[in-house]
Motif scaffolding. Structure first.
Motif, PDB file in Angstrom:
ATOM      1  N   VAL A  76       0.812  -1.204   0.000  1.00 51.39           N
ATOM      2  CA  VAL A  76       0.000   0.000   0.000  1.00 51.39           C
ATOM      3  C   VAL A  76       0.853   1.265   0.000  1.00 51.39           C
ATOM      4  O   VAL A  76       0.406   2.330  -0.458  1.00 51.39           O
ATOM      5  N   PHE A  77       2.091   1.160   0.488  1.00 58.28           N
ATOM      6  CA  PHE A  77       2.987   2.321   0.500  1.00 58.28           C
ATOM      7  C   PHE A  77       3.752   2.474  -0.812  1.00 58.28           C
ATOM      8  O   PHE A  77       4.468   3.455  -0.994  1.00 58.28           O
ATOM      9  N   LEU A  78       3.601   1.503  -1.702  1.00 56.79           N
ATOM     10  CA  LEU A  78       4.353   1.515  -2.958  1.00 56.79           C
ATOM     11  C   LEU A  78       3.509   1.846  -4.176  1.00 56.79           C
ATOM     12  O   LEU A  78       4.057   2.233  -5.211  1.00 56.79           O
ATOM     13  N   VAL A  79       2.186   1.688  -4.069  1.00 58.57           N
ATOM     14  CA  VAL A  79       1.330   1.852  -5.252  1.00 58.57           C
ATOM     15  C   VAL A  79       0.766   3.264  -5.402  1.00 58.57           C
ATOM     16  O   VAL A  79       0.088   3.560  -6.380  1.00 58.57           O
ATOM     17  N   GLY A  80       1.024   4.125  -4.436  1.00 55.57           N
ATOM     18  CA  GLY A  80       0.504   5.484  -4.520  1.00 55.57           C
ATOM     19  C   GLY A  80      -0.876   5.619  -3.914  1.00 55.57           C
ATOM     20  O   GLY A  80      -1.462   4.663  -3.401  1.00 55.57           O
ATOM     21  N   ARG A  81      -1.413   6.815  -3.972  1.00 59.05           N
ATOM     22  CA  ARG A  81      -2.718   7.107  -3.392  1.00 59.05           C
ATOM     23  C   ARG A  81      -3.829   6.417  -4.180  1.00 59.05           C
ATOM     24  O   ARG A  81      -3.658   6.119  -5.373  1.00 59.05           O
ATOM     25  N   PRO A  82      -4.985   6.175  -3.541  1.00 59.89           N
ATOM     26  CA  PRO A  82      -6.117   5.579  -4.284  1.00 59.89           C
ATOM     27  C   PRO A  82      -6.520   6.463  -5.454  1.00 59.89           C
ATOM     28  O   PRO A  82      -6.511   7.691  -5.354  1.00 59.89           O
ATOM     29  N   LYS A  83      -6.905   5.828  -6.538  1.00 55.56           N
ATOM     30  CA  LYS A  83      -7.291   6.560  -7.739  1.00 55.56           C
ATOM     31  C   LYS A  83      -8.801   6.549  -7.975  1.00 55.56           C
ATOM     32  O   LYS A  83      -9.280   6.977  -9.016  1.00 55.56           O
ATOM     33  N   VAL A  84      -9.554   6.034  -6.997  1.00 55.76           N
ATOM     34  CA  VAL A  84     -11.016   6.070  -7.055  1.00 55.76           C
ATOM     35  C   VAL A  84     -11.531   6.533  -5.690  1.00 55.76           C
ATOM     36  O   VAL A  84     -10.769   6.593  -4.709  1.00 55.76           O
ATOM     37  N   ALA A  85     -12.812   6.856  -5.619  1.00 46.13           N
ATOM     38  CA  ALA A  85     -13.408   7.313  -4.362  1.00 46.13           C
ATOM     39  C   ALA A  85     -13.364   6.199  -3.311  1.00 46.13           C
ATOM     40  O   ALA A  85     -13.480   5.015  -3.628  1.00 46.13           O
ATOM     41  N   TRP A  86     -13.236   6.619  -2.051  1.00 47.46           N
ATOM     42  CA  TRP A  86     -13.139   5.658  -0.956  1.00 47.46           C
ATOM     43  C   TRP A  86     -14.389   4.795  -0.840  1.00 47.46           C
ATOM     44  O   TRP A  86     -14.318   3.652  -0.369  1.00 47.46           O
ATOM     45  N   LYS A  87     -15.545   5.313  -1.254  1.00 47.69           N
ATOM     46  CA  LYS A  87     -16.771   4.521  -1.126  1.00 47.69           C
ATOM     47  C   LYS A  87     -16.681   3.236  -1.933  1.00 47.69           C
ATOM     48  O   LYS A  87     -17.212   2.194  -1.527  1.00 47.69           O
ATOM     49  N   TRP A  88     -15.975   3.278  -3.080  1.00 46.33           N
ATOM     50  CA  TRP A  88     -15.838   2.082  -3.906  1.00 46.33           C
ATOM     51  C   TRP A  88     -14.832   1.124  -3.291  1.00 46.33           C
ATOM     52  O   TRP A  88     -15.030  -0.110  -3.326  1.00 46.33           O
ATOM     53  N   ILE A  89     -13.764   1.649  -2.729  1.00 45.25           N
ATOM     54  CA  ILE A  89     -12.770   0.792  -2.074  1.00 45.25           C
ATOM     55  C   ILE A  89     -13.407   0.070  -0.888  1.00 45.25           C
ATOM     56  O   ILE A  89     -13.215  -1.139  -0.692  1.00 45.25           O
ATOM     57  N   LEU A  90     -14.194   0.814  -0.089  1.00 40.24           N
ATOM     58  CA  LEU A  90     -14.853   0.201   1.059  1.00 40.24           C
ATOM     59  C   LEU A  90     -15.883  -0.835   0.627  1.00 40.24           C
ATOM     60  O   LEU A  90     -15.958  -1.936   1.196  1.00 40.24           O
ATOM     61  N   ALA A  91     -16.686  -0.499  -0.386  1.00 36.70           N
ATOM     62  CA  ALA A  91     -17.729  -1.417  -0.838  1.00 36.70           C
ATOM     63  C   ALA A  91     -17.133  -2.709  -1.378  1.00 36.70           C
ATOM     64  O   ALA A  91     -17.553  -3.813  -0.998  1.00 36.70           O
ATOM     65  N   VAL A  92     -16.145  -2.595  -2.252  1.00 32.45           N
ATOM     66  CA  VAL A  92     -15.532  -3.797  -2.820  1.00 32.45           C
ATOM     67  C   VAL A  92     -14.760  -4.559  -1.747  1.00 32.45           C
ATOM     68  O   VAL A  92     -14.786  -5.798  -1.716  1.00 32.45           O
ATOM     69  N   GLY A  93     -14.100  -3.834  -0.853  1.00 28.72           N
ATOM     70  CA  GLY A  93     -13.368  -4.500   0.214  1.00 28.72           C
ATOM     71  C   GLY A  93     -14.263  -5.346   1.103  1.00 28.72           C
ATOM     72  O   GLY A  93     -13.903  -6.467   1.482  1.00 28.72           O
ATOM     73  N   LEU A  94     -15.439  -4.841   1.428  1.00 25.85           N
ATOM     74  CA  LEU A  94     -16.361  -5.594   2.279  1.00 25.85           C
ATOM     75  C   LEU A  94     -17.008  -6.753   1.534  1.00 25.85           C
ATOM     76  O   LEU A  94     -17.117  -7.875   2.059  1.00 25.85           O
ATOM     77  N   VAL A  95     -17.434  -6.502   0.300  1.00 27.78           N
ATOM     78  CA  VAL A  95     -18.127  -7.553  -0.447  1.00 27.78           C
ATOM     79  C   VAL A  95     -17.160  -8.633  -0.912  1.00 27.78           C
ATOM     80  O   VAL A  95     -17.414  -9.835  -0.749  1.00 27.78           O
TER      81      VAL A  95
END
Length: 313
Positions: free
Chosen positions: A48-67
């Motif tokens: 996570v420290f090597l790929v840079g900042r997220p390139k999409v909104a956090w709501k999508w990261i959270l949704a996909v992460g949970l599902v």
């Protein structure tokens, strides 16, 4: 596709197939939910420290992460721990292509073509045959957990489609940060602190090796290589290689775990792979009046052949 690229695509499919056998071995060292949490923790750090900042909104990261992370992988690991064979798991999870197409039709207004619809029926017939085989020799509840995992996978594909991440590896690494704490909490609640501590205290090289494989080889290398191929070749060229995943999954489980492959299971494999191929490799039609989501096709999670959600150009 160059021979080197072709070999890389086959290697990724092999890694994702063998991953199910490695998961089975890892479940002998860890409770399933703890194992899944450790897998995502190792995949997220230090990547996570090597790929840079997220390139999409956090709501999508959270949704996909949970599902994807909590529901899909939680069900897979618990189902396999409850008795679902590794090889059969690698096969049954391919039904996610049908769930993806159905959810995409409802959410994105992308109506399956007649060929896709026929493919869904063939794949569902394969699931029926696999269920009959597993019901005669193993726990049906564990089988249904893996089918439920495939449904969660299909939903995560559609969520990923809506998120339209421009960088698949960046997206998946950030997604891997989400399930860690929920899975740890569920493990403490259902598997118990004593079991978790005993597993961590008894950590040996084989147990650590399974975490490294499922986190770094299957997730980081697999997604990185798959994304690299998708940037250089059309999705319709790369996607068919994911149909090799259950071939490697069933073969490695038979070779290393001694899992028997019955005639019914071969029949189920033929129906599922054939049906998924029809569902995946044919285009969907847009329903008039519906707005289609923009962006890239879904990111496959460890070898899923995902339906072609955008029409051919």
């Amino acid at each position: 596709m160059r021979p080197s690229h072709l070999l890389l695509a086959v290697l990724v499919a092999a890694v994702w197939g063998v991953n199910f056998t490695v998961i089975e071995i890892g479940l002998g060292h860890f409770p399933p939910l703890l194992f899944s949490a450790l897998r995502f923790l190792a995949a997220a750090l230090p990547a996570v420290f090597l790929v840079g900042r997220p390139k999409v909104a956090w709501k999508w990261i959270l949704a996909v992460g949970l599902v994807l992370g909590v529901a899909k992988f939680g069900l897979v690991f618990v189902g396999m721990d409850a008795g679902m064979p590794a090889g059969l798991s690698s096969l049954v999870l391919q039904i996610q292509a049908v769930f993806t197409a159905v959810i995409a039709a409802a959410v994105l207004g992308e109506r399956p073509s007649r060929v896709q619809a026929a493919g869904m029926l063939v794949a569902l017939a394969g699931i029926g045959v696999a269920a009959a085989d597993e019901g005669a020799s193993g726990p049906l509840g564990a089988f249904l957990m893996v089918v439920g995992a495939a449904a969660a996978w299909g939903l995560s594909n559609v969520l990923t489609r809506k998120a339209s991440p421009p960088d698949a590896l960046n997206f998946m690494v950030w997604v891997c940060t989400v399930p860690v704490l929920p899975l740890l909490a569920l493990s403490l609640l259902t598997e118990g602190p004593a079991a978790d501590l005993a597993a961590l205290r008894g950590l040996d090289w084989q147990g650590a090796g399974t975490i490294v494989f499922v986190a770094w080889v299957s997730t980081v290398f697999g997604f990185g290589a798959w994304g690299w191929l998708l940037r250089r070749h059309p999705a319709s060229t790369v996607a068919p290689f994911s149909l090799l995943v259950p071939v490697f999954g069933m073969s490695s489980a038979a070779l290393f775990l001694g899992e028997a492959v019955t005639p019914l299971r071969w029949c189920a494999a033929a129906l599922l792979v054939g049906g998924v191929a029809l569902t995946t490799l044919t285009g969907a039609r847009r329903v008039p009046g519906r707005i289609r989501a923009r962006g890239a096709a879904p990111v496959p999670a460890e070898g899923a052949a995902t339906p072609a959600l955008t029409p051919r150009r």
